[in-house]
Design an enzyme around this catalytic site. Structure first.
Site: not given
Length: 140
Positions: A18, A37, A43, A45, A83-84, A128
């Site tokens: 994100h 960020c 980037h 998490h 996810d991903h 996070e």
């Protein structure tokens, strides 16, 4: 007679990228507020999700909620969706909403809330990082 409430928990993981950014702000203001960020290349998490469901124990099954069913809801509504993924680019939920941990937790809550019995209380805890996490809704 006081009702006996029990909380059950289910953990899940998803990885997502994100960028925290407010389009109406200048680049300098976004960098000042969001620092790393706000990286224009995004980037990621490794999120850890803890879903807490509280309710009365069913006299027949002995469950507050069948954890297999809860797991299926989490997998279908959250993991398969996020996810991903790049949350900013790949999801409808964050096309216009800044994907902060706070906002992600609220969206996850709404998605799961729609799928479980309204008699059950629901709380989301989203990590996070190992040290940064949010809860929604806030316990009273």
């Amino acid at each position: 007679m006081t009702k006996e409430l029990v909380s059950v928990f289910r953990k899940a993981h998803f990885n997502a990228a994100h960028r925290l950014n407010v389009p109406a702000w200048s680049e300098a203001e976004n960098i000042r507020v969001f620092d790393k960020c706000n990286n224009s290349n995004f980037h990621g998490h490794n999120y850890e999700l803890v879903v807490k469901v509280t309710g009365e124990v069913d006299a027949t099954t002995g469950f507050v909620i069948d954890l297999k069913i809860l797991n299926n809801i989490i997998q279908q509504e959250i993991v398969a969706r996020f996810d991903h993924r790049n949350l900013n680019l790949d999801t409808q939920e964050f096309k216009e909403l800044n994907p902060t941990a706070e906002n992600i937790a609220i969206i996850i809550y709404r998605l799961i809330r729609a799928k479980i019995d309204s008699n059950l209380d629901l709380q989301i805890r989203l990590y996070e990082t190992e040290r940064n996490f949010v809860e929604y809704p806030v316990s009273k």
